[in-house]
Design an enzyme around this catalytic site. Structure first.
Site, PDB file in Angstrom:
ATOM      1  CG  HIS A   1      -1.432   1.375   1.562  1.00 29.78           C
ATOM      2  ND1 HIS A   1      -0.774   2.200   2.454  1.00 29.78           N
ATOM      3  CD2 HIS A   1      -2.467   2.076   1.076  1.00 29.78           C
ATOM      4  CE1 HIS A   1      -1.416   3.346   2.513  1.00 29.78           C
ATOM      5  NE2 HIS A   1      -2.444   3.296   1.687  1.00 29.78           N
TER       6      HIS A   1
ATOM      7  NE  ARG B   1     -17.601  23.780  -4.782  1.00 27.79           N
ATOM      8  CZ  ARG B   1     -17.823  22.633  -5.442  1.00 27.79           C
ATOM      9  NH1 ARG B   1     -19.045  22.297  -5.784  1.00 27.79           N
ATOM     10  NH2 ARG B   1     -16.828  21.831  -5.737  1.00 27.79           N
TER      11      ARG B   1
ATOM     12  NE  ARG C   1     -20.917  29.087  -4.692  1.00 27.67           N
ATOM     13  CZ  ARG C   1     -21.347  27.849  -4.466  1.00 27.67           C
ATOM     14  NH1 ARG C   1     -21.959  27.169  -5.416  1.00 27.67           N
ATOM     15  NH2 ARG C   1     -21.133  27.279  -3.298  1.00 27.67           N
TER      16      ARG C   1
ATOM     17  CD  GLU D   1     -26.360  28.600  -8.700  1.00 25.49           C
ATOM     18  OE1 GLU D   1     -25.902  27.463  -8.479  1.00 25.49           O
ATOM     19  OE2 GLU D   1     -25.990  29.612  -8.086  1.00 25.49           O
TER      20      GLU D   1
ATOM     21  N   GLY E   1     -24.220  26.529 -13.170  1.00 28.21           N
ATOM     22  CA  GLY E   1     -24.229  25.625 -12.022  1.00 28.21           C
ATOM     23  C   GLY E   1     -25.243  24.535 -12.320  1.00 28.21           C
ATOM     24  CB  THR E   2     -25.016  21.544 -14.491  1.00 34.31           C
ATOM     25  OG1 THR E   2     -23.779  21.105 -13.918  1.00 34.31           O
ATOM     26  CG2 THR E   2     -24.735  22.271 -15.792  1.00 34.31           C
ATOM     27  CG  ASN E   3     -24.230  20.106  -9.171  1.00 35.48           C
ATOM     28  OD1 ASN E   3     -23.993  19.524 -10.214  1.00 35.48           O
ATOM     29  ND2 ASN E   3     -23.337  20.252  -8.224  1.00 35.48           N
ATOM     30  CG  ASP E   4     -28.663  24.488  -7.089  1.00 38.44           C
ATOM     31  OD1 ASP E   4     -29.278  23.603  -6.473  1.00 38.44           O
ATOM     32  OD2 ASP E   4     -27.850  25.244  -6.538  1.00 38.44           O
TER      33      ASP E   4
ATOM     34  CB  CYS F   1     -18.128  25.894 -12.175  1.00 40.64           C
ATOM     35  SG  CYS F   1     -19.549  26.796 -11.526  1.00 40.64           S
TER      36      CYS F   1
END
Length: 816
Positions: A441, A558, A605, A702, A724-727, A774
């Site tokens: 490891h 962020r 942001r 967004e 902001g594609t998530n929202d 983003c």
């Protein structure tokens, strides 16, 4: 207007074109249990990196032992229904990872919370049912009638299983999280299995996993874990195979390491394995080094892993016979050809049959190394495990207490490394061990971290002296006395000396010059339209690594991650009258990122903290309780209601500009009308910073509202926008992106989402406003290709996705 379709997939792009998205097999994401036959390598979000790879090999008819996976969604269900999710995140986000004592204490607290939490009964029942079936051939189960099925399952004896963690951030092509979570072997019985699964879940938060994930820039909030439950192979022999030489990066060689018994000894580095180098094309053995195998790990009749001392006459006995060696090498070639990428493969042999236990991509490929000759006193020799050369002071580590004496730039010398040393390894300039092999490891992590490592020296802790200055040559596996300057390879030296003699300046006809000039201008014109590939970077600690990707700037910082490290909610700073302290916190964090990227654009942001987030921060107990915080009081709407917070954030940007970081821009989140943009600009003006003139000023797109008023926003004045594609996806589709039941229909490539983005890009182009993305979708090749075709200005991806997105942009940008 005509449109092309493929099944149920059709996507409108622009005014008169349709973009076809290839459909993929979709597994219902809300399931708690899946079998290997039901998923593939793309289903990391379901089965984790290790599970997805295992399923891929199983479905490619490779000899993989039967297994089922307790999905990442099952883990999310567990932490949600047991009510421990927010408590976990609050503790983890408050940790200073450089404070070793705090890191150990707080991560143990999180693990204890997980292990002591009660597993929902319906989930436990599903796991036990799957376990009762694993001893029986899966196809037999599927074909059996009800009565036959009952007889088969009732008659089967519970088998020994390996319970392996499979995190959604591990075994990726760009980062190795080897050993960061746990594996439990020889588990038998329902209760033992359920406890082992909870321990695997808890291992997502070991000190080393939290440290490594933070250093690599992965969000804890979006890092989940699946668990593989796999029928145990009672290994007589086991080992690891690299389909590329991890030391020289030669793609023509296969490296095989093997030990007797279970694989625990080789992965942990406890046993010095046999080392074979095989030609990839002919499978001919090129060279071998037989290890001193003093012990082996075996499974007792009760399922316990026992360590057996081997008689001295067997220490040098070779593990693999010629047939077994060729079989292992042949499977390695098949697996690499299937994945089309070099692989790190674990295997086991029982009853003369080779089984593939797991495979993951090799993450540390660089240019092939050239051998150099060094004239110095050689002290000891071992196996080079991580290339490079470094000089430092020897610090010999006999146990974990000794780790505190290792200072930055020292050479860490120990009998064998283990995962608990990973934090200290970050400080060391090189690692030297008595035992272990290329696939231990710590050797893997050394390559990832980028420090030289020599393993299997057998005598390093006896020959090297505390405080002695040595040079470690990780490429050739040697340790030299004193300091040695890094030599120039002979080929390179000849190249330098003879360069002048080889330079020729041919006479080029004028007509050809003109033709070349026209082509150059055409190329430059096209290159100006090619999107830049940027990177998302929220953690100051990973800024150097983010910059090392060669990204064209930072598309998203962020600041919530910097805030979390400060431990105080922004509103609490204001209540205490400590706005200057808040400003300094932001300046310190953002400056590290801005410095790493020199003059490349860095877009920050302003804060966007929902009222249900960061509950562990001081002052967060004053936050209101909202029924739907996802669409509640956050983003610019809160910034305007509490302007002192927004002023402080703008003041931090101003201070950075005053310090010379003119490339730092700012963007406001969750915009829905022009008035919000106008008022935000007024607040910025009030602190002496003129948006658009003194600083690049942008907005997150967004919400569907911001898409449909984009022209009005451009007229009001913007330098750039970023999707902001998530929202944007969840608000357009009406889907809570955190709801695991709906995850299967959450689709960032939905026609409605793409249509809005295409419209915004077109309008912004007319007004000379830069466009970017983003959100998480910016890290997917399909979205990158689509946006490139639409003419987006830049794409900002996660750190480990930058090479992949750069390649997708290049592919999409080729002339048809």
């Amino acid at each position: 207007m005509e449109k092309e379709t493929q099944g149920d997939w059709e996507v409108k792009v622009g005014k008169d074109r349709w973009h076809e998205i290839e459909p993929e097999k979709i597994v219902e994401a809300s399931r708690n249990i899946v079998w290997l036959s039901e998923i593939g390598k793309k289903d990391i979000a379901i089965g984790g990196g290790k599970g997805a790879n295992l399923a891929e090999m199983y479905n490619a008819d490779l000899p993989v032992p039967p297994a089922f996976i307790v999905t990442a969604q099952a883990y999310q269900t567990f932490v949600r229904k047991s009510g421990i999710r927010d408590k976990i995140l609050a503790i983890v986000n408050s940790i200073d990872i450089e404070n070793t004592a705090q890191l150990e204490t707080k991560t143990k607290e999180v693990r204890d919370i997980i292990v002591s939490a009660e597993m929902p009964k319906e989930l436990a029942d599903e796991i036990i049912e799957a376990y009762s079936n694993i001893s029986v051939d899966r196809k037999s189960l599927e074909e059996a009638s009800g009565d036959v099925l009952n007889i088969i399952t009732a008659a089967s004896e519970p088998c020994f299983v390996a319970v392996r963690s499979s995190a959604t951030t591990e075994d990726l092509s760009t980062a190795s999280f080897a050993g960061q979570q746990e594996t439990y072997l020889n588990i038998k019985g329902n209760q033992a299995l359920l406890e082992a699964i909870k321990k695997c879940w808890a291992s997502l938060f070991t000190a080393r996993a939290v440290y490594y994930r933070t250093k690599k820039g992965f969000s804890h909030e979006h890092s989940f874990i699946a668990v593989i439950v796999q029928k145990m192979v009672n290994s007589e022999k086991s080992g690891v195979t690299f389909t590329v030489n991890p030391l020289t990066n030669s793609k023509d060689e296969i490296i095989i390491e093997a030990v007797f018994g279970l694989g625990e000894g080789i992965v942990s580095g406890t046993i010095e394995p046999d080392n074979y180098v095989v030609d990839k094309k002919t499978l001919k053995l090129l060279r071998k080094r037989i290890g001193n195998k003093k012990i082996s790990f075996l499974r007792s009749s009760t399922g316990e892993t026992i360590k057996k001392e081997l008689p001295e006459k067997e220490w040098g006995k070779e593990v693999l016979d010629p047939y077994e060696l060729r079989s292992v090498a042949n499977y390695a070639v098949r697996i690499e050809e299937h994945y089309k990428w070099p692989q790190d493969i674990e295997w086991a042999i029982e009853g003369g049959k080779v089984y593939i236990v797991q495979s993951r991509p090799v993450t540390t490929l660089e240019k092939e190394m050239k051998e150099v000759k060094i004239e110095a006193k050689e002290l000891i020799e071992g196996l080079g495990a991580s290339s490079g050369m470094a000089t430092g002071t020897v610090r010999i580590i006999h146990d974990l207490k000794d780790l505190q004496k290792v200072q930055r730039g020292d050479v860490l010398v120990t009998r064998m490394t283990n995962p608990d040393m990973v934090v200290t390894m970050q400080k060391a300039c090189a690692i030297v061990t008595d035992e272990g092999g290329l696939t231990a490891h710590a050797a893997i992590v050394s390559r990832e971290v980028g420090i030289p490592c020599v393993v299997g020296t057998r005598i390093a802790t006896k020959i090297l002296k505390e405080g002695q200055v040595v040079t470690v040559d990780g490429t050739n596996g040697k340790i030299y006395e004193g300091k040695i300057e890094k030599p120039i390879p002979r080929e390179k030296e000849k190249e330098i000396k003879g360069a002048e003699a080889r330079i020729e300046v041919p006479t080029i006809p004028e007509q050809v010059k003109e033709a070349f000039e026209e082509l150059r201008e055409l190329k430059l014109e096209r290159e100006r339209k090619k999107p830049l590939v940027k990177v998302n970077c929220d953690l100051p600690e990973v800024a150097e690594r983010a910059a090392a990707t060669g990204a064209d700037g930072v598309g998203l910082v962020r600041i919530e991650f910097i805030i979390a490290k400060g431990g105080v909610h922004p509103a609490e700073y204001i209540r205490r009258g400590q706005s200057e302290k808040y400003i300094e916190l932001l300046v310190e964090g953002i400056e590290k990122i801005a410095h790493a990227f020199n003059n490349k654009p860095v877009w920050v942001r302003t804060s966007d903290i929902r009222t249900d987030e960061y509950r562990g921060l001081e002052g967060a107990n004053n936050e209101p309780r909202e029924d739907n915080p996802m669409i509640g009081w956050h983003g610019i709407r809160r910034g305007l209601d509490e302007p002192e917070i927004l002023k402080a954030e703008f003041a931090a940007i101003k201070k950075l500009h005053n310090k010379g970081y003119k490339h730092v821009g700012v963007m406001i989140p969750f915009l829905i009308n022009v008035e919000e943009l106008r008022r935000a600009k007024e607040i910025m003006n009030s602190i002496g910073l003129e948006p658009g003139k003194d600083v690049k000023f942008g907005a997150m797109i967004e919400t569907p509202a911001s898409c449909w008023i984009i022209e009005e926003l451009c007229k009001e004045g913007l330098d750039f926008i970023s999707f902001g594609t998530n929202d944007l996806t969840q608000l357009t589709l009406g889907i809570d992106r955190n709801n695991e039941r709906l995850a299967r229909i959450y689709n960032e490539m939905h026609p409605s989402v793409l249509g809005q983005m295409a419209k915004v890009i077109e309008v912004c182009r007319r007004y000379g406003v830069e466009t970017s993305i983003c959100g998480q979708a910016g890290s997917t090749p399909a979205m990158a290709r689509f946006l490139t075709q639409q003419g987006i200005s830049s794409i900002s991806a996660n750190i480990d996705s930058v090479p992949l997105i750069r390649e997708a942009v290049d592919d999409a940008f080729k002339i048809p």
